[in-house]
Motif scaffolding. Structure first.
Motif, PDB file in Angstrom:
ATOM      1  N   ILE A 198       0.855  -1.192   0.000  1.00  0.00           N
ATOM      2  CA  ILE A 198       0.000   0.000   0.000  1.00  0.00           C
ATOM      3  C   ILE A 198       0.888   1.238   0.000  1.00  0.00           C
ATOM      4  O   ILE A 198       1.775   1.392   0.846  1.00  0.00           O
ATOM      5  N   THR A 199       0.663   2.114  -0.958  1.00  0.00           N
ATOM      6  CA  THR A 199       1.469   3.324  -1.083  1.00  0.00           C
ATOM      7  C   THR A 199       0.585   4.554  -1.004  1.00  0.00           C
ATOM      8  O   THR A 199      -0.584   4.516  -1.399  1.00  0.00           O
ATOM      9  N   PHE A 200       1.172   5.620  -0.480  1.00  0.00           N
ATOM     10  CA  PHE A 200       0.450   6.893  -0.385  1.00  0.00           C
ATOM     11  C   PHE A 200       1.159   7.874  -1.284  1.00  0.00           C
ATOM     12  O   PHE A 200       2.226   8.382  -0.946  1.00  0.00           O
ATOM     13  N   ASP A 201       0.593   8.109  -2.478  1.00  0.00           N
ATOM     14  CA  ASP A 201       1.203   8.981  -3.482  1.00  0.00           C
ATOM     15  C   ASP A 201       1.194  10.424  -2.993  1.00  0.00           C
ATOM     16  O   ASP A 201       0.140  10.977  -2.664  1.00  0.00           O
ATOM     17  N   LEU A 202       2.386  11.063  -2.953  1.00  0.00           N
ATOM     18  CA  LEU A 202       2.484  12.426  -2.431  1.00  0.00           C
ATOM     19  C   LEU A 202       1.713  13.421  -3.289  1.00  0.00           C
ATOM     20  O   LEU A 202       1.109  14.359  -2.770  1.00  0.00           O
ATOM     21  N   SER A 203       1.709  13.211  -4.608  1.00  0.00           N
ATOM     22  CA  SER A 203       0.957  14.123  -5.471  1.00  0.00           C
ATOM     23  C   SER A 203      -0.534  14.012  -5.184  1.00  0.00           C
ATOM     24  O   SER A 203      -1.259  15.000  -5.194  1.00  0.00           O
ATOM     25  N   TYR A 204      -1.000  12.783  -4.909  1.00  0.00           N
ATOM     26  CA  TYR A 204      -2.417  12.608  -4.573  1.00  0.00           C
ATOM     27  C   TYR A 204      -2.735  13.257  -3.228  1.00  0.00           C
ATOM     28  O   TYR A 204      -3.779  13.887  -3.064  1.00  0.00           O
ATOM     29  N   ALA A 205      -1.812  13.097  -2.271  1.00  0.00           N
ATOM     30  CA  ALA A 205      -2.017  13.718  -0.957  1.00  0.00           C
ATOM     31  C   ALA A 205      -2.158  15.226  -1.090  1.00  0.00           C
ATOM     32  O   ALA A 205      -3.010  15.851  -0.448  1.00  0.00           O
ATOM     33  N   THR A 206      -1.333  15.816  -1.940  1.00  0.00           N
ATOM     34  CA  THR A 206      -1.381  17.261  -2.151  1.00  0.00           C
ATOM     35  C   THR A 206      -2.697  17.674  -2.795  1.00  0.00           C
ATOM     36  O   THR A 206      -3.353  18.622  -2.357  1.00  0.00           O
ATOM     37  N   GLU A 207      -3.099  16.955  -3.838  1.00  0.00           N
ATOM     38  CA  GLU A 207      -4.356  17.279  -4.514  1.00  0.00           C
ATOM     39  C   GLU A 207      -5.555  17.070  -3.591  1.00  0.00           C
ATOM     40  O   GLU A 207      -6.512  17.842  -3.605  1.00  0.00           O
ATOM     41  N   ALA A 208      -5.515  16.001  -2.806  1.00  0.00           N
ATOM     42  CA  ALA A 208      -6.613  15.737  -1.878  1.00  0.00           C
ATOM     43  C   ALA A 208      -6.727  16.853  -0.847  1.00  0.00           C
ATOM     44  O   ALA A 208      -7.830  17.275  -0.476  1.00  0.00           O
ATOM     45  N   GLN A 209      -5.574  17.339  -0.384  1.00  0.00           N
ATOM     46  CA  GLN A 209      -5.590  18.440   0.577  1.00  0.00           C
ATOM     47  C   GLN A 209      -6.186  19.694  -0.041  1.00  0.00           C
ATOM     48  O   GLN A 209      -6.963  20.414   0.593  1.00  0.00           O
ATOM     49  N   LEU A 210      -5.833  19.964  -1.308  1.00  0.00           N
ATOM     50  CA  LEU A 210      -6.412  21.112  -1.999  1.00  0.00           C
ATOM     51  C   LEU A 210      -7.909  20.947  -2.196  1.00  0.00           C
ATOM     52  O   LEU A 210      -8.683  21.902  -2.079  1.00  0.00           O
ATOM     53  N   LYS A 211      -8.336  19.719  -2.496  1.00  0.00           N
ATOM     54  CA  LYS A 211      -9.738  19.456  -2.810  1.00  0.00           C
ATOM     55  C   LYS A 211     -10.609  19.407  -1.566  1.00  0.00           C
ATOM     56  O   LYS A 211     -11.705  19.964  -1.532  1.00  0.00           O
ATOM     57  N   TRP A 212     -10.105  18.736  -0.521  1.00  0.00           N
ATOM     58  CA  TRP A 212     -10.937  18.494   0.655  1.00  0.00           C
ATOM     59  C   TRP A 212     -10.449  19.213   1.903  1.00  0.00           C
ATOM     60  O   TRP A 212     -11.044  19.068   2.970  1.00  0.00           O
ATOM     61  N   GLY A 213      -9.350  19.961   1.788  1.00  0.00           N
ATOM     62  CA  GLY A 213      -8.696  20.514   2.970  1.00  0.00           C
ATOM     63  C   GLY A 213      -9.588  21.344   3.878  1.00  0.00           C
ATOM     64  O   GLY A 213      -9.353  21.417   5.080  1.00  0.00           O
ATOM     65  N   ARG A 214     -10.608  21.970   3.310  1.00  0.00           N
ATOM     66  CA  ARG A 214     -11.470  22.825   4.141  1.00  0.00           C
ATOM     67  C   ARG A 214     -12.615  22.048   4.789  1.00  0.00           C
ATOM     68  O   ARG A 214     -13.361  22.600   5.591  1.00  0.00           O
ATOM     69  N   SER A 215     -12.775  20.777   4.429  1.00  0.00           N
ATOM     70  CA  SER A 215     -13.886  20.006   4.994  1.00  0.00           C
ATOM     71  C   SER A 215     -13.533  19.523   6.394  1.00  0.00           C
ATOM     72  O   SER A 215     -12.383  19.175   6.681  1.00  0.00           O
ATOM     73  N   GLU A 216     -14.528  19.492   7.256  1.00  0.00           N
ATOM     74  CA  GLU A 216     -14.314  19.079   8.636  1.00  0.00           C
ATOM     75  C   GLU A 216     -13.888  17.619   8.714  1.00  0.00           C
ATOM     76  O   GLU A 216     -13.014  17.244   9.495  1.00  0.00           O
TER      77      GLU A 216
ATOM     78  N   GLU B 188     -10.394  16.120  10.302  1.00  0.00           N
ATOM     79  CA  GLU B 188     -10.406  15.168  11.418  1.00  0.00           C
ATOM     80  C   GLU B 188      -9.667  13.887  11.050  1.00  0.00           C
ATOM     81  O   GLU B 188      -8.916  13.329  11.857  1.00  0.00           O
ATOM     82  N   ALA B 189      -9.873  13.417   9.811  1.00  0.00           N
ATOM     83  CA  ALA B 189      -9.202  12.190   9.373  1.00  0.00           C
ATOM     84  C   ALA B 189      -7.692  12.346   9.414  1.00  0.00           C
ATOM     85  O   ALA B 189      -6.964  11.451   9.870  1.00  0.00           O
ATOM     86  N   MET B 190      -7.201  13.497   8.934  1.00  0.00           N
ATOM     87  CA  MET B 190      -5.765  13.721   8.929  1.00  0.00           C
ATOM     88  C   MET B 190      -5.209  13.856  10.345  1.00  0.00           C
ATOM     89  O   MET B 190      -4.123  13.366  10.650  1.00  0.00           O
ATOM     90  N   ALA B 191      -5.978  14.502  11.210  1.00  0.00           N
ATOM     91  CA  ALA B 191      -5.529  14.664  12.595  1.00  0.00           C
ATOM     92  C   ALA B 191      -5.457  13.311  13.297  1.00  0.00           C
ATOM     93  O   ALA B 191      -4.490  13.015  14.012  1.00  0.00           O
ATOM     94  N   ARG B 192      -6.480  12.469  13.096  1.00  0.00           N
ATOM     95  CA  ARG B 192      -6.474  11.155  13.734  1.00  0.00           C
ATOM     96  C   ARG B 192      -5.386  10.263  13.150  1.00  0.00           C
ATOM     97  O   ARG B 192      -4.748   9.492  13.870  1.00  0.00           O
ATOM     98  N   ALA B 193      -5.177  10.369  11.836  1.00  0.00           N
ATOM     99  CA  ALA B 193      -4.122   9.562  11.202  1.00  0.00           C
ATOM    100  C   ALA B 193      -2.761   9.905  11.796  1.00  0.00           C
ATOM    101  O   ALA B 193      -1.944   9.016  12.075  1.00  0.00           O
TER     102      ALA B 193
END
Length: 272
Positions: free
Chosen positions: A133-151, A155-160
């Motif tokens: 299982i890999t966590f693509d850094l480019s995907y992480a960046t895009e996901a943060q841009l896309k969902w970063g303002r959602s509660e 929370e998911a990132m904080a718990r992770a």
């Protein structure tokens, strides 16, 4: 005093080819020619080149530089104001670009923190816990841009980031068991809207809620849509070596079917 094209290129730190291009474009034509026909640049030409390079450094395209220089060369103040407005507009654009790049840098820093899972691990430990299982850094960046303002994303990132090494071991073992069941259902030809596939979708939703953030049906739908649309997202749940054509779509359809079932449940209960 006149200078050859080679001398001017050396003075200005540009290539001879660039000066030839400026000449061909009508942006900077040399003021003279030698008896042999070689380009000769005078002091006025050098001053114009300095202006050209200044505007190039600011990111102006050549056609806009030509327009600006023509405006500056005009005698009346009105055209001069036009040139100043172009500079002000470019300054605004540069400030906006700086802000955007700073934001991307912040996002990348957060993505790197996510990649590290908040827990220091050796390469061997990471391989043991996460396997393929890999966590693509480019995907992480895009996901943060896309969902970063959602509660929920926050929370998911904080718990992770708060999970211990042992948490990650248990989480990934649970995910591996679920993945084996998903692959078995898919290989057996179980319908995506069948009981078994929907139960697996519900198990995935519960897994997300248990380890990351509450995952109501509408959020789970968006997560599954991402799995089907972006291979980097799907690689978070099924490594490439275990994927089969149509599996991501199968999971998405199962999640949507389960979400519809979950949405119907309260209404059916009320009818009783």
């Amino acid at each position: 005093m006149d200078y050859s094209v080679g001398q001017v290129a050396a003075f200005a730190g540009v290539s001879v080819r660039t000066l030839h291009h400026y000449d061909k474009a009508g942006l900077l034509s040399p003021g003279g020619r030698s008896d042999s026909g070689y380009r000769l640049y005078g002091d006025a030409d050098l001053a114009r080149l300095q202006q050209i390079l200044f505007y190039r450094e600011l990111g102006f395209p050549l056609d806009e530089i030509a327009a600006v220089l023509d405006e500056i060369a005009a005698v009346l103040d009105g055209p001069r104001r036009d040139a100043l407005e172009r500079l002000r507009a470019r300054r605004r654009a540069l400030h906006e670009e700086i802000a955007r790049l700073r934001h991307l840098a912040d996002v990348a820093e957060r993505a790197i923190a996510i990649q590290r899972t908040g827990v220091p691990m050796t390469a061997e430990e990471r391989s043991e816990v996460f396997g393929e299982i890999t966590f693509d850094l480019s995907y992480a960046t895009e996901a943060q841009l896309k969902w970063g303002r959602s509660e929920t994303h926050g929370e998911a990132m904080a718990r992770a980031s708060g999970h211990t090494k042992e948490d990650w071991r248990r989480l990934m073992a649970e995910a591996a068991d679920w993945r084996a069941d998903l692959l078995a259902a898919f290989t057996a030809g179980e319908p995506a809207d069948g009981e078994r596939a929907m139960d697996l979708a519900e198990a995935h939703r519960a897994h997300l809620a248990r380890w990351f953030t509450p995952c109501p049906p509408e959020v789970h739908r968006r997560v599954a849509d991402d799995f089907a649309a972006d291979p980097r997202a799907f690689a978070l749940v099924v490594p490439a070596s275990e994927q089969s054509p149509g599996l991501a779509v199968y999971l998405r359809d199962a999640v949507h079917a389960n979400a519809a079932r979950t949405d119907r449940a309260p209404a059916e209960k009320d009818e009783r």
